[in-house]
Design a protein around this motif. Sequence first.
Motif, mmCIF file in Angstrom:
data_model
loop_
_atom_site.group_PDB
_atom_site.id
_atom_site.type_symbol
_atom_site.label_atom_id
_atom_site.label_comp_id
_atom_site.label_asym_id
_atom_site.label_seq_id
_atom_site.Cartn_x
_atom_site.Cartn_y
_atom_site.Cartn_z
ATOM 1 N N TRP A 1 0.025 3.097 -8.359
ATOM 2 C CA TRP A 1 0.211 1.744 -8.890
ATOM 3 C C TRP A 1 1.595 1.229 -8.491
ATOM 4 C CZ3 TRP A 1 3.543 -0.029 -12.982
ATOM 5 C CH2 TRP A 1 4.266 0.977 -13.647
ATOM 6 N N ILE A 2 1.747 -0.104 -8.518
ATOM 7 C CA ILE A 2 2.958 -0.745 -8.009
ATOM 8 C C ILE A 2 3.736 -1.390 -9.150
ATOM 9 C CG2 ILE A 2 3.873 -2.428 -6.361
ATOM 10 C CD1 ILE A 2 1.111 -2.301 -4.970
ATOM 11 N N ASP B 1 0.833 -1.200 0.000
ATOM 12 C CA ASP B 1 0.000 0.000 0.000
ATOM 13 C C ASP B 1 0.867 1.249 0.000
ATOM 14 O OD1 ASP B 1 -2.717 1.347 0.464
ATOM 15 O OD2 ASP B 1 -1.575 2.070 2.181
ATOM 16 N N LEU B 2 1.920 1.228 0.784
ATOM 17 C CA LEU B 2 2.831 2.378 0.852
ATOM 18 C C LEU B 2 3.510 2.619 -0.493
ATOM 19 C CD1 LEU B 2 4.026 4.482 2.829
ATOM 20 C CD2 LEU B 2 5.858 2.837 3.292
ATOM 21 N N ALA B 3 3.957 1.536 -1.139
ATOM 22 C CA ALA B 3 4.601 1.671 -2.452
ATOM 23 C C ALA B 3 3.625 2.231 -3.478
ATOM 24 C CB ALA B 3 5.129 0.308 -2.912
ATOM 25 N N GLN B 4 2.379 1.786 -3.418
ATOM 26 C CA GLN B 4 1.373 2.268 -4.364
ATOM 27 C C GLN B 4 1.122 3.759 -4.182
ATOM 28 O OE1 GLN B 4 -2.050 -0.133 -5.901
ATOM 29 N NE2 GLN B 4 -3.204 1.039 -4.406
ATOM 30 N N ARG B 5 1.058 4.206 -2.949
ATOM 31 C CA ARG B 5 0.834 5.627 -2.681
ATOM 32 C C ARG B 5 2.043 6.458 -3.105
ATOM 33 N NH1 ARG B 5 -3.722 6.301 0.386
ATOM 34 N NH2 ARG B 5 -4.566 4.370 1.240
ATOM 35 N N GLN B 6 3.221 5.898 -2.957
ATOM 36 C CA GLN B 6 4.425 6.626 -3.349
ATOM 37 C C GLN B 6 4.562 6.712 -4.861
ATOM 38 O OE1 GLN B 6 8.229 5.636 -1.321
ATOM 39 N NE2 GLN B 6 9.208 5.702 -3.328
ATOM 40 N N HIS B 7 4.017 5.713 -5.568
ATOM 41 C CA HIS B 7 4.250 5.625 -7.010
ATOM 42 C C HIS B 7 2.969 5.886 -7.818
ATOM 43 C CE1 HIS B 7 6.787 4.515 -10.414
ATOM 44 N NE2 HIS B 7 5.751 3.853 -10.911
ATOM 45 N N ASP B 8 2.303 6.984 -7.530
ATOM 46 C CA ASP B 8 1.191 7.444 -8.361
ATOM 47 C C ASP B 8 0.079 6.403 -8.497
ATOM 48 O OD1 ASP B 8 -0.069 9.460 -9.758
ATOM 49 O OD2 ASP B 8 0.775 8.865 -11.695
ATOM 50 N N THR C 1 -7.569 -6.861 -5.052
ATOM 51 C CA THR C 1 -7.945 -5.856 -6.042
ATOM 52 C C THR C 1 -7.529 -4.450 -5.617
ATOM 53 O OG1 THR C 1 -10.152 -5.650 -5.041
ATOM 54 C CG2 THR C 1 -9.915 -7.179 -6.897
ATOM 55 N N MET C 2 -7.213 -4.269 -4.351
ATOM 56 C CA MET C 2 -6.811 -2.932 -3.879
ATOM 57 C C MET C 2 -5.459 -2.498 -4.425
ATOM 58 S SD MET C 2 -5.766 -3.915 0.046
ATOM 59 C CE MET C 2 -5.020 -2.358 0.501
ATOM 60 N N PHE C 3 -4.686 -3.442 -4.973
ATOM 61 C CA PHE C 3 -3.374 -3.116 -5.502
ATOM 62 C C PHE C 3 -3.414 -3.049 -7.025
ATOM 63 C CE2 PHE C 3 -2.089 -5.415 -1.481
ATOM 64 C CZ PHE C 3 -1.856 -4.243 -0.775
ATOM 65 N N ASN C 4 -2.946 -1.934 -7.571
ATOM 66 C CA ASN C 4 -2.905 -1.734 -9.019
ATOM 67 C C ASN C 4 -1.499 -2.019 -9.522
ATOM 68 O OD1 ASN C 4 -5.593 -0.673 -8.865
ATOM 69 N ND2 ASN C 4 -4.710 1.256 -8.155
#
Length: 223
Positions: A56-57, A47-54, A84-87
């Motif tokens: 999506w992971i 979740d943290l990586a997704q928020r940091q990277h626009d 599904t919460m992770f793009n």
Amino acid sequence: MSTKPIAEAHLQPESFEWTAESKATIEKIVAKYPAGRQASAVIPLLDLAQRQHDNWIPLKAMDTIAATLDMPRIRVLEVATFYTMFNLAPVGKWFLQACTTTPCWLRGSDDVMRCIKDKLGLSKNYTTTADGQFTLLEVECLGVCANAPVVQVNDDVYEDLDYELTAKLIDDLKAGKAPEVGSMSGRKGSMSKDGPTSLVSLKDSDGVPAWFAEKQASAGGDD
């Protein structure tokens, strides 16, 4: 439901590094778990990586997570592809997650989906508008069944939608202003649109059940 896409090679960054802020957050997250069990932090780190990277992971982020938590890369990928919460590919500025499970369907989610198609041209999962502003995903239950139908936009859930209110939501988002989170119809709380149908004694006695008010009166006090 369509298979979650993974970004093609030309969209994948060559590297991914935690920001100083993320590193500080990771230290606090990992400290919650016993020594040797740091892999349990994989979901919050994704979740943290997704928020940091626009929102999506990329694959490099999963490699970084694996190294941070000292776990196999494939285990990180397994978790990332399951939820599904992770793009795993780029999504629009506004990520629309529309619920069409039974309660929302009974309350008109078909009209919500029709509006999204009419206004944005989106009808298939993980499709994005040409301007990159909106991405659609049909989801199974967002847990707000009492105020169905609902759509989650990024982190926020909008309730009590119909065709017109969905159109208003989309127009507001296009204008760059997210409406107040919650019921789009102005309903307060999770009750029938005609008013409360249960625990009415709480309403009629100003928050005190009638039986308790009678008990207080007979006892001659408020204790």
